[in-house]
Motif scaffolding. Structure first.
Motif, short mmCIF file in Angstrom:
data_model
loop_
_atom_site.label_atom_id
_atom_site.label_comp_id
_atom_site.label_asym_id
_atom_site.label_seq_id
_atom_site.Cartn_x
_atom_site.Cartn_y
_atom_site.Cartn_z
N VAL A 174 29.90 25.50 -80.39
CA VAL A 174 29.14 24.71 -81.36
C VAL A 174 29.35 23.22 -81.07
O VAL A 174 30.41 22.82 -80.59
N PRO A 175 28.35 22.40 -81.35
CA PRO A 175 28.45 20.98 -81.00
C PRO A 175 29.38 20.21 -81.93
O PRO A 175 29.71 20.67 -83.03
N TYR A 176 29.80 19.06 -81.43
CA TYR A 176 30.71 18.18 -82.17
C TYR A 176 30.30 17.98 -83.61
O TYR A 176 31.11 18.09 -84.53
N SER A 177 29.01 17.69 -83.81
CA SER A 177 28.55 17.33 -85.16
C SER A 177 28.78 18.46 -86.16
O SER A 177 29.10 18.21 -87.32
N ASP A 178 28.64 19.72 -85.70
CA ASP A 178 28.90 20.84 -86.61
C ASP A 178 30.39 20.98 -86.91
O ASP A 178 30.79 21.24 -88.05
N VAL A 179 31.20 20.84 -85.86
CA VAL A 179 32.64 21.09 -86.04
C VAL A 179 33.29 20.01 -86.88
O VAL A 179 34.17 20.30 -87.70
N ILE A 180 32.88 18.77 -86.70
CA ILE A 180 33.52 17.69 -87.47
C ILE A 180 33.33 17.94 -88.96
O ILE A 180 34.25 17.72 -89.75
N ALA A 181 32.16 18.43 -89.32
CA ALA A 181 31.91 18.71 -90.74
C ALA A 181 32.86 19.79 -91.24
O ALA A 181 33.46 19.67 -92.32
N GLU A 182 33.03 20.84 -90.43
CA GLU A 182 33.94 21.90 -90.84
C GLU A 182 35.38 21.39 -90.91
O GLU A 182 36.14 21.73 -91.83
N ALA A 183 35.76 20.58 -89.93
CA ALA A 183 37.12 20.04 -89.89
C ALA A 183 37.41 19.20 -91.13
O ALA A 183 38.50 19.24 -91.69
N GLN A 184 36.40 18.46 -91.57
CA GLN A 184 36.59 17.66 -92.77
C GLN A 184 36.74 18.56 -93.99
O GLN A 184 37.58 18.32 -94.86
N ARG A 185 35.94 19.63 -94.03
CA ARG A 185 36.02 20.56 -95.16
C ARG A 185 37.41 21.21 -95.23
O ARG A 185 37.97 21.40 -96.30
#
Lengths: 431, 431
Positions: A174-185
């Protein structure tokens, strides 16, 4: 048995962890310190805020002066972060005859020379195990355990947030933009993760390690720095296909022209231990003349691991080891300048390049010509199937050893080719 | 700047490395120690023997007394090995007001209590970083860096010779007897490797780590111990087929009934970092309440890595850190007894069993019955093709958690079955 009176500035994630260890392990800590460690003052912005840690009445205050001045505390733990008020807190504590423990890498990377001079002036010490690699005791290891060695290189994963995100990108595609959101969550990334993901955090930690390992004073802002925020999933996939994992590495290396420093997403062979560091963990690989190779691995962040490092410093300060180490190491000492910082353009290494070219004859010859003109030898070349529109093809090139300067110049020339779209992606390969 | 006068007993592989570092890094060491480190006396059996290290005239002697008595040395490095003369050397050095640095794990594992009492009595210190895991600074890390933690477990590869041999058995599918010969030829194994390959060396190192991590005093001779000298290649193959690597692990664990200790060939999941430690390297995995998990990896033996650890101790002794650590840790202190050593029979874990049974109906039922009678639950079962004679089949069983006592009793019952040949092979699984 005497008492070491401990003041703390900040009672957030890490501060709460420190208070917890001081409460729950009081007896063991007293035994290992030869003194009781007593939390006497904690300065916070809002004393009324509800917290998950219960402290005796009268300890928590919103008045910094009660920690850094007066005689309630022998030592001050700075856990507020930032480089403005934190600098002031450390300088005031030192000037008031208090030694300091800090977890603040930005503060040390930015004001290390000033703060250490102030500590020497005041006859006090600064300990900072928690400033780099969280629970991994890399500061003590470089300061004390490897004193018989000349360090040759440090290769390190120093940012848990980035490593968590990269691990997800590799495992799940999955691309960076998707993972960063999950990481923040999940709490693995801050609400504003810029300093983590753009490599700033890693650079600041790396310059601190370079001071310890080489005595080199580097301005972190001038160290070549790449982040993961611009990393394309395509490069993760191509790296994987060729047996590599992309890691955000900080590298410090002793070279004939000085200490080379750099931070950036780097291709690491899957068999290498650093490639296998997953999730939010950190790792530091050290090579040195006597010991050869060592690897340290552990949690690079988080409440209790970071608190573990802070309290280890506190025990060292109580026992007196911190004083001995501080006095002999002479860190950030302008009177004993260390080795030069080498020019980034001279850094030698291999590169991964991804070029998007028109699907037509002659493109490869042009690209190869740009590399040859800089004396760069191609180690492997792979032309992929055209992209969906059928007109553009990704060309994946790995080079043999060259210099950063030559690689940059070659990529500028490649970018200027009419048959090439945009700038080539250029990543270091760590062999 | 003062001078620390260093005496050494033994000028073999490691001693030569120490002398080399003291010569070649004299200036750096003086800076890091705050004193010059000067090798003033070296006692050897045969001063006339030719060596690859050139020492100033008058330093080398065959008279131990010139090192451990008189006033030529402030500190004595014991590198002779063994537990008889070495004990005498250490006791005499201490009695004569000299601190000691030693790389001798057998000495500490056997006479630790006596030697540390003598050091306290004499007001001197004993430092021993090189006694465990060679160049990996695990002693300093347990003594100083993890003081904020309650250690929960240590899981360690502590013998490079065994790890080298095991790595070869896995990679090349050759039996122990072939690899040991090669290891001896390459210098990875001693002419008499018994203490390495039967697990003695690992047990001795493990009991030293258990003293540091838990304050536990264990008699190394009573710790359950398995070696690699009896490991069958068949078990390496079956383990590999199931995704495991066999490692010689030393494990020390805090349990409600005391500290559990054991050494033996153990199945480790391939994904685990310890499974990936290859060649003659060592690694120590530490779990602890605050930091969580840490892993240390590096060269467990060899001239320069071990010398790196010895010289680090020397610098700590020169700086005064060794004194502070020695005074606060109170190692092997009879007046502060540590936790009990738990009964090995109570150790909980999973097991790998290989049973050779007749290829006839009912055998499996009988074996399963022996396990069930001890309350042992089977996790996986695999019956292989009959062996070459066609009459015997290997049965591979992995169990769920059980106790060492129950597993041993079940295996005794299985061995007594008429349809089973010999004793079952029984190895621990580290999950």
């Amino acid at each position: 048995m005497g008492t070491l009176r401990v003041g703390m500035v900040g009672l957030g994630v890490v501060g709460g962890g420190v208070a917890k260890i001081l409460q729950e392990s009081a007896a063991e800590l007293a035994r290992r310190s030869g003194r009781r460690l007593e939390l006497t003052r904690v300065a916070v912005r809002d004393p009324a805020k509800s917290r998950d840690i219960a402290l005796p009445a009268g300890i928590v205050t919103d008045d910094l002066a009660k920690v850094v001045e007066g005689d309630a505390c022998d030592v001050v733990i700075e856990l507020m972060g930032g480089t403005t008020t934190a600098r002031d807190v450390v300088l005031r504590a030192l000037a008031n005859g208090k030694s300091v423990v800090t977890a603040n890498k930005a503060l040390l990377a930015t004001h290390g020379a000033e703060l250490f001079a102030a500590a020497r002036q005041a006859g006090q010490t600064i300990a900072f195990e928690a400033a780099v690699a969280g629970g991994v005791p890399i500061i003590a290891n470089l300061s004390q355990c490897l004193t018989a060695n000349r360090i040759e290189s440090l290769t390190a994963i120093l940012n848990g947030t980035c490593n968590f995100i990269l691990s997800k990108m590799h495992a799940e595609g999955v691309p960076y933009s998707d993972v960063i959101a999950e990481a923040q969550r999940l709490g693995y990334a801050e609400a504003d993760p810029a300093m983590d993901v753009d490599g700033t955090d890693t650079v600041q930690k790396l310059t601190i390690l370079a001071q310890l390992a080489f005595g080199a004073v580097a301005d972190w802002a001038t160290v070549p720095r790449g982040g993961i925020d611009t990393l394309d999933l395509a490069d993760v996939r191509f790296a994987q296909q060729r047996g590599y994992t992309i890691k955000l590495l900080g590298v410090a290396q002793s070279t004939p022209t000085g200490v080379q420093l750099r931070v950036g997403p780097t291709l690491v062979k899957n068999e290498r231990q650093l490639a296998q560091v997953g999730g939010a963990f950190n790792a530091v690989r050290v090579t040195a003349d006597a010991v050869g190779e060592l690897l340290y691995y552990g949690p690079g962040a988080g409440r209790m691991p970071t608190a573990s490092a802070v309290v280890a410093d506190l025990v060292d300060t109580a026992v007196g080891r911190a004083r001995l180490t501080f006095d002999t190491l002479g860190l950030w000492d302008a009177s004993a300048p260390g080795p030069a910082i080498a020019s980034p353009a001279d850094a030698i290494g291999r590169y991964y390049l991804r070029v998007i070219g028109d699907d037509q004859p002659g493109v490869l010859a042009q690209i190869a010509g740009c590399l040859a003109a800089q004396g760069i030898s191609i180690a492997s070349f792979l032309q992929h199937e055209p992209l969906t529109d059928g007109k553009l093809v990704p060309l994946i090139i790995t080079t043999h050893d060259t210099t950063e300067g030559a690689a940059a110049r070659a990529c500028d020339k490649i970018a200027a080719l009419e048959s090439v779209q945009g700038k080539p992606v250029r990543l270091r390969i760590a062999d």
